[in-house]
Design a protein around this motif. Structure first.
Motif, short mmCIF file in Angstrom:
data_model
loop_
_atom_site.label_atom_id
_atom_site.label_comp_id
_atom_site.label_asym_id
_atom_site.label_seq_id
_atom_site.Cartn_x
_atom_site.Cartn_y
_atom_site.Cartn_z
N SER A 155 1.21 -1.32 -0.08
CA SER A 155 -0.16 -0.03 0.00
C SER A 155 0.55 1.05 -0.15
O SER A 155 2.00 1.14 0.49
N GLU A 353 -1.04 3.85 -11.68
CA GLU A 353 -1.42 3.25 -10.74
C GLU A 353 -0.89 2.23 -9.69
O GLU A 353 -1.21 2.35 -8.19
N LEU A 354 0.17 2.10 -10.38
CA LEU A 354 1.32 1.10 -8.95
C LEU A 354 1.68 1.93 -8.33
O LEU A 354 2.96 0.85 -7.59
N ALA A 357 3.17 0.58 -4.93
CA ALA A 357 2.65 -0.86 -5.01
C ALA A 357 3.26 -1.83 -6.15
O ALA A 357 2.76 -2.49 -6.96
N ASP A 441 -3.70 -8.66 -7.57
CA ASP A 441 -3.37 -7.81 -6.95
C ASP A 441 -3.53 -6.95 -5.90
O ASP A 441 -3.29 -6.31 -5.12
N GLY A 442 -3.13 -5.74 -7.43
CA GLY A 442 -3.03 -4.54 -6.20
C GLY A 442 -1.61 -4.62 -6.65
O GLY A 442 -0.86 -2.93 -6.15
N HIS A 443 -0.82 -5.21 -6.87
CA HIS A 443 0.68 -5.20 -6.57
C HIS A 443 1.13 -4.95 -8.30
O HIS A 443 0.85 -5.94 -8.85
#
Ligand SMILES: Cc1cc2nc3c(=O)[nH]c(=O)nc-3n(C[C@H](O)[C@H](O)[C@H](O)COP(=O)(O)OP(=O)(O)OC[C@H]3O[C@@H](n4cnc5c(N)ncnc54)[C@H](O)[C@@H]3O)c2cc1C
Length: 550
Positions: A155, A353-354, A357, A441-443
């Motif tokens: 995060s 976006e990443l 992360a 998964d957001g990473h």
């Protein structure tokens, strides 16, 4: 400190007389704070280190003679590093071994080489060992951690909190909610819901859910408040230029305050190893340089206000007023803008976006330890990217450097190109750029890159971006003359740009008399630690001149 809890200093030498002498002197200088342990061969010392590590004992410093039959000092230190990586390393050498010692700086990541004999120890041994153990203590205290931060590893908010604490040298321990059972227990005890992360548990028992950096800084007393109504010199920015000006300003009796948006050290503070700064043959980490300079500035009487952003400059007659983001104003005779440059960000698909992360700007030293067994990609072809590649190679399984240009020779120092060439787990893809980042998964999961052989996919666990930097000087718009890219003009460059006085501007003076500029933010500056330090110190003598002669 109870005897059994003291960290150890381990000395190894096959000559009994030298070993006894070094142990005796170390005991005299450091015996109250450290256990002085000795071994008469490299092999026995390695056994001792393994034993200490198994017991969970800390080792602060290793001292080894270079000339030992069986296992020379350098070989022992290479092996010792795998057992106690954080211990400082000193090689004991005869004058004739100086060449070997200098060669060992890279091989062993040697911190110092000490010539035999070291008489008198008060001059030749104690100050060196004191400096090394103080640096070690600063790192050990940080790891031991008073504050505990619990969050998700990938995060951005968790990353920003950890980065802030590390860069401000607040002892803190990081707990990953997914991997760490203790983290989940602590959250349950504190009554924090899983959607309220990251959370900071302070030493006084307070629990801060999703704190902002400013909130955390205020609760920890990191930020500081101005102690005076008026200053001789307000410095904007706490990188090498600002810190040098703070040291020289305060030491020469000027009422000096330095305002820093994030943490002292600036870009240099993020460098994993600065190897070309004069006087440090073994190199030093950016955080070490920042710590030393901050302590020095404070000791000499400079005030440091951190986590405060300068957002405006007002000129009223001879008065200069610096406006802070929190609403406060600092009044001064002179202002030095030393606000450096900030990383440019990639707007390639997937990167925004990443960010935080898996994609990071700058070295993100806090992330390095989590990179073990992973594939790390570094983007950029200049020294900062080179340093990062060398640094991450110590932790990661493999490092790939993406360079847009056809080679490194034009953008990176020779010593770094050689270091990279000697690392088996680093490869460099030239003429290649990232065209997209993709996550799962957001990473971050992979990068799509385009190179001389077309497009390909690269699996990547982390990507560190170093693609140049630009100044953030909008707050000076219409007040101080800048070039088309926002760098601040000074000295001869402002003479024809509305300069209001009969005298010529001083060398580092901007288009506003009494407002000076130093370091990377100055137009046509050399982007180096040493030049920023030089300009910061030079600016103080020009401030003096201004205060005396106008
Ligand atoms: C990863 C990396 C490695 C490097 N390695 C080397 C090296 O090995 N050798 C070398 O010579 N050089 C190296 N450099 C370059 C060197 O670090 C810079 O040239 C140097 O730090 C410039 O110093 P500075 O004080 O001018 O600016 P900076 O270091 O950029 O510091 C400026 C400071 O001002 C603060 N600031 C900005 N705006 C405001 C505001 N409005 N209010 C309050 N504060 C503000 C910023 O937060 C920052 O802390 C490296 C740079 C990087 C990024």
């Amino acid at each position: 400190m109870p005897a059994e809890r003291r960290p150890a200093i381990v000395a190894v030498d096959d000559e009994p007389a030298v070993l006894a002498a070094v142990a005796r002197d170390l005991r005299r200088g450091f015996g109250e704070r450290y256990r002085i342990l000795r071994a008469d061969s490299g092999a026995k010392a390695l056994e001792l280190l393994t034993e200490l590590r198994t017991r969970g004992d800390q080792v602060a410093l290793l001292i080894a003679d270079q000339r030992m039959p069986g296992m020379p000092g350098t070989e022992y230190l290479v092996q010792a590093r795998t057992i106690v990586p954080d211990a400082k390393r000193v090689l004991l050498t005869a004058y004739a071994d100086t060449e070997a010692a200098i060669a060992a700086i890279n091989e062993v990541a040697l911190d110092y080489y000490l010539l035999k004999p070291w008489d008198p120890p008060e001059e030749q041994l104690f100050p060196i060992v004191e400096d090394l153990v103080t640096t070690w203590e600063a790192g050990a205290a940080l790891e031991a951690g008073g504050v505990r931060v619990i969050g998700h590893r990938f995060s951005k908010d968790s990353h920003d909190l950890r980065d802030f604490l590390a860069r401000n040298r607040v002892p803190a321990r990081w707990l990953d909610v997914e991997r760490d059972g203790e983290a989940r227990e602590l959250l349950q005890v504190a009554g924090v819901a899983a959607d309220r992360l990251p959370v900071a548990l302070l030493e006084d028992g307070s629990v801060l859910e999703r704190p902002t950096i400013l909130e955390l800084a205020e609760r920890l007393g990191v930020a500081g408040q101005p102690a005076q109504d008026h200053y001789d010199l307000v410095i904007v920015g706490g990188g090498p230029a600002g810190l040098a000006a703070a040291v020289y300003g305060a030491s020469e009796g000027l009422r000096t305050v330095m305002v820093e948006r994030e943490a002292p050290g600036g870009q240099a503070g993020q460098s994993s190893r600065i190897e070309n700064y004069l006087g440090f043959p073994a190199g030093l980490t950016g955080s070490d340089l920042a710590r030393r300079a901050t302590d020095q500035a404070r000791r000499l009487g400079a005030e440091l206000l951190t986590v405060q952003d300068v957002v405006g400059l007002r000129i009223e007659g001879a008065g200069r007023f610096v406006e802070l983001s929190g609403g406060g104003t600092l009044s001064a005779n002179c202002v030095l803008v030393a606000s450096g440059v900030s990383y440019r960000q990639l707007d390639t698909p997937g990167f925004p976006e990443l960010t935080g992360a898996g994609i990071y700007y700058g070295a993100a030293v806090t992330e390095a330890r989590s990179c073990s067994d992973q594939h790390v990609v570094v983007i950029g072809g200049a020294n900062s990217a080179g340093q990062a590649a060398v640094y991450f190679a110590q932790y990661a399984d493999h490092v790939t450097v993406l360079v847009r240009g056809g080679g490194l020779e034009r953008s990176m120092s020779h010593y770094l190109i050689e270091r990279i060439g000697g690392l088996a787990n680093v490869d460099v893809l030239t003429g290649t750029q990232a065209i997209a980042a993709e996550g799962e998964d957001g990473h971050l999961k992979r990068l799509r890159v385009r190179g001389p052989d077309g497009e390909q996919e690269l699996d990547a666990d982390a990507c560190f971006v170093f693609i140049g930097a630009s100044p953030r000087t909008d707050w000076l718009d219409g007040i101080v003359a800048r070039d088309e890219r926002g760098f601040i003009l000074a000295g001869p460059d402002v003479r024809d740009d509305g300069w209001p006085l009969k005298r010529d501007p001083y060398l580092l003076e901007t288009s506003v008399p009494g407002v000076f500029v130093a370091g990377d933010v100055r137009a046509r500056s050399i982007k180096r630690v040493a030049s920023a330090v030089g300009e910061g110190s030079m600016a103080v003598s020009l401030v003096h001149q201004y205060l005396v002669d106008g």
